[in-house]
Design an enzyme around this catalytic site. Structure first.
Site, short mmCIF file in Angstrom:
data_model
loop_
_atom_site.label_atom_id
_atom_site.label_comp_id
_atom_site.label_asym_id
_atom_site.label_seq_id
_atom_site.Cartn_x
_atom_site.Cartn_y
_atom_site.Cartn_z
N ILE A 207 1.19 -1.18 0.14
CA ILE A 207 -0.52 0.41 -0.12
C ILE A 207 0.75 1.16 0.11
CG2 ILE A 207 -1.23 1.15 1.36
CD1 ILE A 207 -2.67 -1.51 2.76
N THR B 225 -5.92 -1.16 10.61
CA THR B 225 -7.32 -2.78 9.89
C THR B 225 -8.36 -2.30 9.79
OG1 THR B 225 -7.28 -4.87 9.17
CG2 THR B 225 -6.14 -4.02 10.92
N ASP B 226 -9.23 -2.92 9.74
CA ASP B 226 -10.26 -3.56 9.40
C ASP B 226 -10.87 -4.62 11.02
OD1 ASP B 226 -10.67 -5.08 8.17
OD2 ASP B 226 -12.38 -5.02 6.99
N GLU B 227 -9.67 -5.39 11.09
CA GLU B 227 -9.34 -6.77 11.56
C GLU B 227 -9.82 -6.04 13.21
OE1 GLU B 227 -6.70 -9.55 10.43
OE2 GLU B 227 -6.61 -8.47 7.89
N ASN C 208 -10.04 -4.88 3.40
CA ASN C 208 -8.71 -5.70 2.83
C ASN C 208 -8.21 -5.06 1.44
OD1 ASN C 208 -9.11 -8.00 4.62
ND2 ASN C 208 -8.80 -9.58 2.72
N ARG D 47 -7.71 -21.49 8.85
CA ARG D 47 -6.25 -21.62 9.30
C ARG D 47 -7.74 -20.79 11.14
NH1 ARG D 47 -6.48 -14.62 8.21
NH2 ARG D 47 -5.12 -14.87 6.61
N TYR E 197 -1.64 -10.20 15.08
CA TYR E 197 -2.06 -9.27 13.77
C TYR E 197 -3.38 -8.18 14.25
CZ TYR E 197 -3.05 -6.12 9.79
OH TYR E 197 -2.72 -4.99 8.95
N THR F 59 7.46 -4.22 15.92
CA THR F 59 7.40 -3.02 14.68
C THR F 59 6.39 -2.04 14.77
OG1 THR F 59 8.97 -3.60 13.26
CG2 THR F 59 6.59 -2.60 11.91
N LEU G 203 12.99 -2.46 4.91
CA LEU G 203 13.21 -3.78 3.49
C LEU G 203 13.06 -5.00 4.30
CD1 LEU G 203 15.46 -2.08 1.35
CD2 LEU G 203 12.97 -2.15 1.03
N SER H 122 2.30 -6.74 8.21
CA SER H 122 0.59 -7.46 7.73
C SER H 122 -0.01 -8.10 7.49
CB SER H 122 1.03 -6.02 6.94
OG SER H 122 1.41 -6.96 5.50
N ASP I 81 12.00 2.63 5.45
CA ASP I 81 11.28 1.48 5.22
C ASP I 81 12.89 0.25 5.62
OD1 ASP I 81 8.73 0.14 3.69
OD2 ASP I 81 10.38 -1.41 4.56
N LYS J 195 -2.26 -4.18 16.01
CA LYS J 195 -2.39 -3.16 15.32
C LYS J 195 -3.38 -2.87 15.96
CE LYS J 195 -2.27 -1.67 10.84
NZ LYS J 195 -1.29 -0.88 10.53
P1 NAD Z 1 3.61 -4.76 3.37
O1 NAD Z 1 4.00 -6.06 4.41
O2 NAD Z 1 2.75 -5.01 2.05
O3 NAD Z 1 4.64 -3.89 3.62
C1 NAD Z 1 5.16 -2.73 5.36
C2 NAD Z 1 6.35 -2.35 4.80
O4 NAD Z 1 6.85 -2.51 5.93
C3 NAD Z 1 6.94 -3.00 3.55
O5 NAD Z 1 8.18 -2.16 2.79
C4 NAD Z 1 8.06 -3.36 5.19
O6 NAD Z 1 9.13 -3.94 5.13
C5 NAD Z 1 7.44 -2.09 6.05
N1 NAD Z 1 8.39 -2.30 7.82
C6 NAD Z 1 8.38 -2.94 8.53
N2 NAD Z 1 8.84 -3.65 9.64
C7 NAD Z 1 9.02 -2.45 9.26
C8 NAD Z 1 9.89 -1.88 10.39
N3 NAD Z 1 10.41 -2.13 11.67
N4 NAD Z 1 10.54 0.02 9.70
C9 NAD Z 1 10.42 0.45 9.01
N5 NAD Z 1 9.89 -0.41 7.64
C10 NAD Z 1 8.61 -1.51 8.21
O7 NAD Z 1 2.08 -4.42 3.73
P2 NAD Z 1 0.98 -3.26 3.46
O8 NAD Z 1 0.27 -4.21 3.38
O9 NAD Z 1 1.10 -2.82 2.74
O10 NAD Z 1 0.13 -2.79 4.99
C11 NAD Z 1 0.27 -1.73 5.21
C12 NAD Z 1 -0.23 -1.01 6.46
O11 NAD Z 1 -1.89 -1.20 5.97
C13 NAD Z 1 0.51 -2.09 7.56
O12 NAD Z 1 -0.18 -0.80 8.44
C14 NAD Z 1 -1.33 -2.52 7.30
O13 NAD Z 1 -1.52 -3.35 8.99
C15 NAD Z 1 -2.01 -1.58 6.87
N6 NAD Z 1 -3.15 -2.75 5.73
C16 NAD Z 1 -3.15 -3.34 5.01
C17 NAD Z 1 -4.26 -3.73 4.38
C18 NAD Z 1 -4.05 -4.92 3.61
O14 NAD Z 1 -5.00 -5.77 3.25
N7 NAD Z 1 -3.50 -5.11 2.79
C19 NAD Z 1 -5.78 -3.72 4.67
C20 NAD Z 1 -5.92 -2.80 5.50
C21 NAD Z 1 -4.66 -2.14 6.60
#
Ligand code: NAD
Length: 351
Positions: free
Chosen positions: A12, A133-135, A187, A290, A158, A99, A34, A84, A32, A162
């Site tokens: 995202i 997240t909505d979770e 999602n 799950r 998770y 994190t 990474l 995530s 990030d 959050k």
């Molecule tokens: P993702 O797992 O694709 O990306 C997470 C990013 O955070 C990665 O680039 C990772 O390297 C970085 N990261 C992890 N730990 C770190 C740390 N300690 N320091 C710096 N960087 C760090 O996640 P996503 O799907 O892009 O989700 C982004 C956000 O949106 C999250 O907070 C997630 O909870 C929230 N979210 C995701 C969804 C979904 O469907 N994917 C839905 C609602 C909310």
């Protein structure tokens, strides 16, 4: 504006940064660590812009975060960095606690120190957006929707991490007056999603001719939002949202997991027909569910629609077509990001 985005190399975050660089004049600094989920390849389309900067930093590192605040002098922080994946949180929760909870706490403390020292318009306009997240709301039965007033009831490592971070962010608003905004989204799906989540896993397994795993009976329901619609919502919240408020973001696209899998299989039948005339649905294999799998999530997004004028542009049907076509055109990206760290194996059985 000068915007810090955390987790900008993730799914995202990278969509958000591509949108900010391509569609606004703002300057972005991406923080990030990474992890396996962060890939700079996802930012390749904007990495040459002189308005894009990158710091390879862990959000838990106070010194680095303080240095970045002092050097970059942001007007806005958009916090997306997180562990995530629910399945990975079942196999090992420690990184999620570090994190998602400690990292958010570090950002809040450093943001507070930075913001407290600001004055005038810069102080008045500073915002800290926490992306969640909505979770956190737990699970729904057959009916009903999550609203911003729904009580928190997280069920997985998770979602509970959050939820904890959301509470911290609210506490920093009430206790210290830090100008925060919180979003809770359903999602997401779309281009550049790490191939461990349902939609890319199904696409890639199908293309490999491998079994397509569906958890339990496949009847669990999720509300699906195209990632660019989420990015637009986040920008709308930072521009027009009221500090201290929460905004639910959703796509009005509730689907059972099995419906999602059928749609992907049928679309692949059209786009890449099997040479033997077989159908991709034949690869579906039901596997052990799950542990603690929430039955249904559904979002009432009327507040963000009414107050901020945001609505999703993509339906599930248009968004999933774009997504499948993107994966077909970008198989090399999938190979590059999974090389040496993930083989599409089953995670999160709790064993
Ligand atoms: P993702 O797992 O694709 O990306 C997470 C990013 O955070 C990665 O680039 C990772 O390297 C970085 N990261 C992890 N730990 C770190 C740390 N300690 N320091 C710096 N960087 C760090 O996640 P996503 O799907 O892009 O989700 C982004 C956000 O949106 C999250 O907070 C997630 O909870 C929230 N979210 C995701 C969804 C979904 O469907 N994917 C839905 C609602 C909310």
């Amino acid at each position: 504006m000068k915007i810090v985005v955390t987790g900008g190399a993730g799914f995202i975050g990278s969509a958000l940064i591509r949108m900010i660089i391509n569609e606004t004049d703002h300057e972005v600094l991406n923080i990030d660590k990474l992890t396996y989920a962060g890939n700079l390849e996802s930012l390749e389309p904007v990495s040459n812009s002189d308005r894009y900067h990158f710091e390879h930093v862990d959000i838990c590192d106070n010194d680095d975060i303080r240095r970045i605040f002092n050097e970059f002098q942001p007007d806005m922080m958009m916090h997306l960095a997180a562990e995530s994946h629910v399945d990975r949180s079942i196999d090992g929760s420690a990184e999620f606690i570090k994190t998602n909870i400690n990292g958010t706490h570090t950002l809040l403390e450093e943001a507070r120190e930075y913001w407290t020292a600001l004055d005038g318009e810069k102080k008045e306009n500073f915002r800290f957006l926490h992306v969640s997240t909505d979770e956190v709301y737990g699970e729904l039965g057959e009916d009903g929707f999550f609203t911003e007033e729904t009580s928190y009831d997280p069920r997985s490592p998770y979602s509970s991490s959050k939820a904890a971070s959301d509470h911290l962010v609210r506490a920093w608003y009430h206790t210290y007056g830090l100008p925060v905004l919180i979003t809770n989204c359903s999602n997401n799906y779309g281009p550049y999603q790490f191939p461990e989540k349902l939609i890319p896993v199904v696409i890639l397994k199908a293309l490999q001719g491998a079994k397509i795993p569906v958890y339990g009976t496949g009847e669990n329901v999720r509300d699906w939002l195209f990632v660019e619609d989420h990015a637009k919502a986040l920008i709308a919240v930072t521009q027009k949202g009221k500090t201290g408020e929460t905004y639910n973001i959703g796509g009005h696209n509730e689907k059972q997991n099995i419906e999602v899998v059928h749609t992907i299989c049928d679309t692949l039948d059209e786009l890449v027909p099997k040479e033997n005339g077989g159908r991709y649905r034949e690869l579906i294999s039901f596997v052990t569910d799950r542990p603690g799998h929430d039955f249904r999530y559904a979002i009432d997004a009327s507040k963000i629609e009414k107050d901020l004028g945001w609505t999703p542009k993509e339906t599930f049907e248009t968004g999933i077509k774009k997504t499948i076509q993107w994966y077909l055109d970008n198989i090399e990206w999938c190979e590059a990001v999974t090389e040496n760290n993930y083989d599409l194996e089953r995670l999160g059985t709790g064993l």
